[in-house]
Each structure stands twice: as C-alpha cells, then as structure tokens.
Design a protein around this motif. Structure first.
Motif, PDB file in Angstrom:
ATOM      1  N   SER A 246       0.399   3.567 -49.577  1.00  0.00           N
ATOM      2  CA  SER A 246      -0.615   3.844 -48.536  1.00  0.00           C
ATOM      3  C   SER A 246      -0.423   2.595 -47.438  1.00  0.00           C
ATOM      4  CB  SER A 246      -1.934   3.776 -49.036  1.00  0.00           C
ATOM      5  OG  SER A 246      -2.840   4.359 -47.996  1.00  0.00           O
ATOM      6  N   THR A 247      -1.479   2.614 -46.792  1.00  0.00           N
ATOM      7  CA  THR A 247      -1.097   1.963 -45.445  1.00  0.00           C
ATOM      8  C   THR A 247      -2.283   1.233 -44.544  1.00  0.00           C
ATOM      9  OG1 THR A 247      -0.419   1.900 -42.976  1.00  0.00           O
ATOM     10  CG2 THR A 247      -1.345   3.917 -44.120  1.00  0.00           C
ATOM     11  N   ALA A 248      -2.235   0.150 -44.167  1.00  0.00           N
ATOM     12  CA  ALA A 248      -3.602  -0.452 -43.420  1.00  0.00           C
ATOM     13  C   ALA A 248      -3.884   0.415 -42.298  1.00  0.00           C
ATOM     14  CB  ALA A 248      -3.137  -1.925 -42.998  1.00  0.00           C
ATOM     15  N   ALA A 249      -2.786   1.241 -41.853  1.00  0.00           N
ATOM     16  CA  ALA A 249      -3.220   2.345 -40.731  1.00  0.00           C
ATOM     17  C   ALA A 249      -4.505   2.959 -41.103  1.00  0.00           C
ATOM     18  CB  ALA A 249      -2.078   3.099 -40.342  1.00  0.00           C
ATOM     19  N   THR A 250      -4.744   3.491 -42.217  1.00  0.00           N
ATOM     20  CA  THR A 250      -6.095   4.276 -42.817  1.00  0.00           C
ATOM     21  C   THR A 250      -7.391   3.324 -42.163  1.00  0.00           C
ATOM     22  OG1 THR A 250      -6.345   2.706 -44.667  1.00  0.00           O
ATOM     23  CG2 THR A 250      -4.925   5.086 -45.008  1.00  0.00           C
ATOM     24  N   TYR A 251      -7.101   2.101 -41.730  1.00  0.00           N
ATOM     25  CA  TYR A 251      -8.427   1.380 -41.340  1.00  0.00           C
ATOM     26  C   TYR A 251      -8.793   1.587 -39.727  1.00  0.00           C
ATOM     27  CZ  TYR A 251      -8.589  -0.912 -45.958  1.00  0.00           C
ATOM     28  OH  TYR A 251      -8.450  -1.163 -47.191  1.00  0.00           O
ATOM     29  N   GLY A 252      -7.721   2.088 -38.842  1.00  0.00           N
ATOM     30  CA  GLY A 252      -7.673   2.157 -37.503  1.00  0.00           C
ATOM     31  C   GLY A 252      -7.986   0.780 -36.920  1.00  0.00           C
TER      32      GLY A 252
ATOM     33  N   GLY B  26      -1.711   7.456 -40.082  1.00  0.00           N
ATOM     34  CA  GLY B  26      -2.917   7.136 -40.808  1.00  0.00           C
ATOM     35  C   GLY B  26      -3.707   8.010 -41.479  1.00  0.00           C
ATOM     36  N   ALA B  27      -4.196   9.025 -40.704  1.00  0.00           N
ATOM     37  CA  ALA B  27      -4.921  10.058 -40.956  1.00  0.00           C
ATOM     38  C   ALA B  27      -4.275  10.805 -42.243  1.00  0.00           C
ATOM     39  CB  ALA B  27      -5.413  11.122 -40.144  1.00  0.00           C
ATOM     40  N   THR B  28      -2.838  11.094 -42.333  1.00  0.00           N
ATOM     41  CA  THR B  28      -2.363  11.682 -43.537  1.00  0.00           C
ATOM     42  C   THR B  28      -2.544  10.903 -44.642  1.00  0.00           C
ATOM     43  OG1 THR B  28      -0.148  11.030 -42.710  1.00  0.00           O
ATOM     44  CG2 THR B  28      -1.009  13.214 -42.101  1.00  0.00           C
ATOM     45  N   LYS B  29      -2.354   9.640 -44.519  1.00  0.00           N
ATOM     46  CA  LYS B  29      -2.123   8.477 -45.563  1.00  0.00           C
ATOM     47  C   LYS B  29      -3.555   8.548 -46.277  1.00  0.00           C
ATOM     48  CE  LYS B  29       2.075   6.703 -45.923  1.00  0.00           C
ATOM     49  NZ  LYS B  29       2.733   6.595 -47.292  1.00  0.00           N
ATOM     50  N   LEU B  30      -4.533   8.731 -45.426  1.00  0.00           N
ATOM     51  CA  LEU B  30      -5.913   8.541 -45.861  1.00  0.00           C
ATOM     52  C   LEU B  30      -6.168   9.890 -46.553  1.00  0.00           C
ATOM     53  CD1 LEU B  30      -8.702   6.904 -46.077  1.00  0.00           C
ATOM     54  CD2 LEU B  30      -9.340   8.091 -43.817  1.00  0.00           C
ATOM     55  N   ALA B  31      -5.876  10.937 -46.128  1.00  0.00           N
ATOM     56  CA  ALA B  31      -6.008  12.275 -46.916  1.00  0.00           C
ATOM     57  C   ALA B  31      -5.482  12.296 -48.148  1.00  0.00           C
ATOM     58  CB  ALA B  31      -5.465  13.484 -45.986  1.00  0.00           C
ATOM     59  N   VAL B  32      -4.063  11.665 -48.192  1.00  0.00           N
ATOM     60  CA  VAL B  32      -3.809  11.672 -49.689  1.00  0.00           C
ATOM     61  C   VAL B  32      -4.402  10.906 -50.519  1.00  0.00           C
ATOM     62  CG1 VAL B  32      -1.682  10.787 -50.891  1.00  0.00           C
ATOM     63  CG2 VAL B  32      -1.321  12.222 -48.878  1.00  0.00           C
TER      64      VAL B  32
END
Length: 339
Positions: free
Chosen positions: A112-118, A138-144
């Motif tokens: 996953s990624t820190a991009a989920t935090y925005g 980031g949105a796709t990683k958060l969805a996963v």
C-alpha cells in the motif's frame, strides 16, 4: 515456505523476492514487465510473465501466501488516465483475491502507500489518521485496503497492508546482484537528482522554496528499500486468520528537498544545478511517518536511516545501470515518491 510475488520484477518486489530467497523460501515471480525488468527477477526465483489476472493459473494449495506489488503507480498518470488505475489496481486485485480463495491460499501482504492519507493535518502520520487520497492512485490503493479488510472478515484471510513513505536506496543481494530503482519514467527525488549528477538531466526542479520548513523546501520521510523488505517478511506472520493489519513504514525522520540535493552533491562529488519553480498543488510541506505500530506489532526496526548511506547505495546502483533507460535532459521533478 512457498510464496507468489506479484510485480516481483519491479523495484520493491525484486528486493522482497531476494529477501525471501535468502530466508530459504521458494519464490514464484509473476510480472508482465510493463514497468519491471527481467533482470530484476532474483536468481533462484521461478519467473512467470503475466498479469495479476493470470494468478489463478499459477496459484494452488502448495503456496503459503502472496506478496502483492503489481500495480500502476504514477500519480500524474492516474490523474489523466484514472480508468487504467481502477481497472488494474482494483480490478486486478479482485481477481487475485478470488484466485487465492479458490486455491485455499489464506495469507497476503499488500504493497500500500502513504498516498492513501492525502494531505494530512499534521505529522507524524499514524494509521488512525483520516485516509483522504487526493489522486486516483492513492484512491485505488485505499480501495484495495478496504477490499482486503472485507476479505479477511468474510473469508478468514490473514493480511497486512504496508503503507510506504518514500522508498530509496538499493540492495546488494547474496546472489551477487544489486537491485535498485529504475522507473521509466522516473518520478522519485533521489534517482532524479542522481541523474543530474550523471549528466543525464540538466537540473533538478525544486517546486517551492517558501514552505514553513527550516530551509523552505518540502520535507519527506525516506526509508531504505532493504529495511522495507525486512518488514514484509515479518508481516507474513503478523496477522491471524480473519484480521487485516495496516502499518506505516517509514524511518520517522524527515529530510528536505534541499538536504537531499546537497547530500547527492557530497556523495557523488558532482554539481547538481537547481531550478526553483512554483509550488505544485497538493504538495504538503511535511510528510513524516509514525512507524510505532510496525515496531510494536511486527518487531521491526529500520537500521539504514542515514541519508548519506541511502544515497550512496542508490548512486552505486545508478552507476552500474548508467546505460539503462534514460530520461532525457529536461529538468527533473522533486516528486513525493509516496509508494
């Protein structure tokens, strides 16, 4: 133990695959080579060229788990071509989870990624901070992440999502091969600045020098790729069946863009011209991780936290692969490098 590594010909996937082999595990790498390199597949791993959607043809009950790195990961591209990211990152993972369920493979570690935090309200960022991605990547990683949580609760999957901050450096494996970063196109700061030192770019663009930071440039958390890989091996056994563990991976310290550029000058002995440009929208002043949960739950401690050491490893790798994919001579970008 036997593991499938999706995206194992890419930067992080190849280093993790090498660590798995060194720990005595059996490894199959599945990668379509759209962004990875055949030379990145570690010696001793079985290689299958294919997409995430092909995992069902490889997985069977002999596998003990999956480490999932296969994804489109360019933030800018995700903004102009979001459907590609939803189709591959989310759609591909849906099929991977179905293949795992069908084969009875019940252990997963997800990249996953820190991009989920925005754009977080403050730092250091913890896993309990709101997840509000500002781009489709980031949105796709958060969805996963959400998808995996549902799979754990409904079907007993044991899973860990590891949210990376800025990954850098290179790893000299026991097989005599060094695995490092060579994205095409490149978007991460350290390899971009190294390309300037090599004469492959004219200058590095610094987007904004008026942030509320000590030197006015953005501050980011850099983690060595070998420390990152070690966390993945620890995460394989961290979550019990039916639970989804989420951990940040960072060193807990921040380095500014100017600190990175100056460190590259010192390590390489080469001049690195800068071009100061306007701030980019969506670039927070500071992004630093709290990795306390990973330390507590995984028993993980990053050991390669010196910026000069990280840059030196990356520089050694860059010189070995100087004839690899060039990026032209246009000015580079500072890049957030979030996963």
């Amino acid at each position: 133990m036997k593991y499938l590594v999706t995206g194992g010909a890419g930067y992080v996937g190849s280093v993790v695959a090498a660590h798995l082999l060194e720990a005595g595990h059996t490894v199959t790498v599945l990668d379509d080579l759209s962004t990875g390199f055949r030379a990145g597949v570690p010696r001793g791993a079985d290689f299958v060229e294919g997409r995430i959607q092909d995992a069902g043809r490889r997985l069977d009950s002999s596998y003990d788990g999956v480490l999932h790195f296969a994804a489109c990961s360019q933030v800018g591209e995700s903004v102009v071509d979001p459907e590609k990211y939803w189709r591959n990152n989310v759609g591909g993972t849906i099929e991977l989870l179905a293949a795992m369920r069908e084969a009875g493979v019940r252990r997963l570690v997800f990249s996953s990624t820190a991009a989920t935090y925005g754009e977080p309200a403050g730092t250091p960022i913890t896993e309990d901070d709101p997840a509000a991605p500002t781009n489709p990547y980031g949105a796709t990683k958060l969805a996963v992440d959400h998808m995996i949580g549902s799979e754990c609760r409904a079907h007993g999957l044991a899973a860990a999502s590891l949210r990376y901050f800025n990954v850098a450096g290179a790893y000299a494996a026991r097989d005599g091969v060094t695995y490092g970063e060579r994205h095409d196109p490149e978007s991460h700061l350290i390899p971009l600045v190294l390309q300037v030192a090599q004469g492959r770019r004219e200058a590095i663009s610094v987007f904004g020098d008026d942030y509320p930071t000590p030197d006015g440039t953005c501050v980011r958390d850099y983690i060595h790729v070998a420390d990152l890989a070690e966390a993945h091996l620890l995460a394989l056994d961290a979550a019990p069946a039916g639970e989804h563990l989420i951990c940040n991976l960072g060193n807990g310290n921040g380095f500014s863009v100017r600190e990175v550029v100056e460190t590259v000058r010192k390590v390489t002995g080469h001049p690195v011209p800068e071009i100061v440009a306007e701030r980019r929208g969506g670039d927070p002043a500071v992004l630093v991780a709290s990795a306390e949960r990973a330390k507590r739950v995984l028993g993980w401690r990053p050991s390669r936290t010196d910026l000069a050491g990280i840059v030196q490893d990356a520089w050694d790798f860059a010189r070995r692969t100087a004839d690899g994919p060039a990026r032209g001579t246009e000015p580079g970008t500072q890049g957030t490098g979030q996963g």
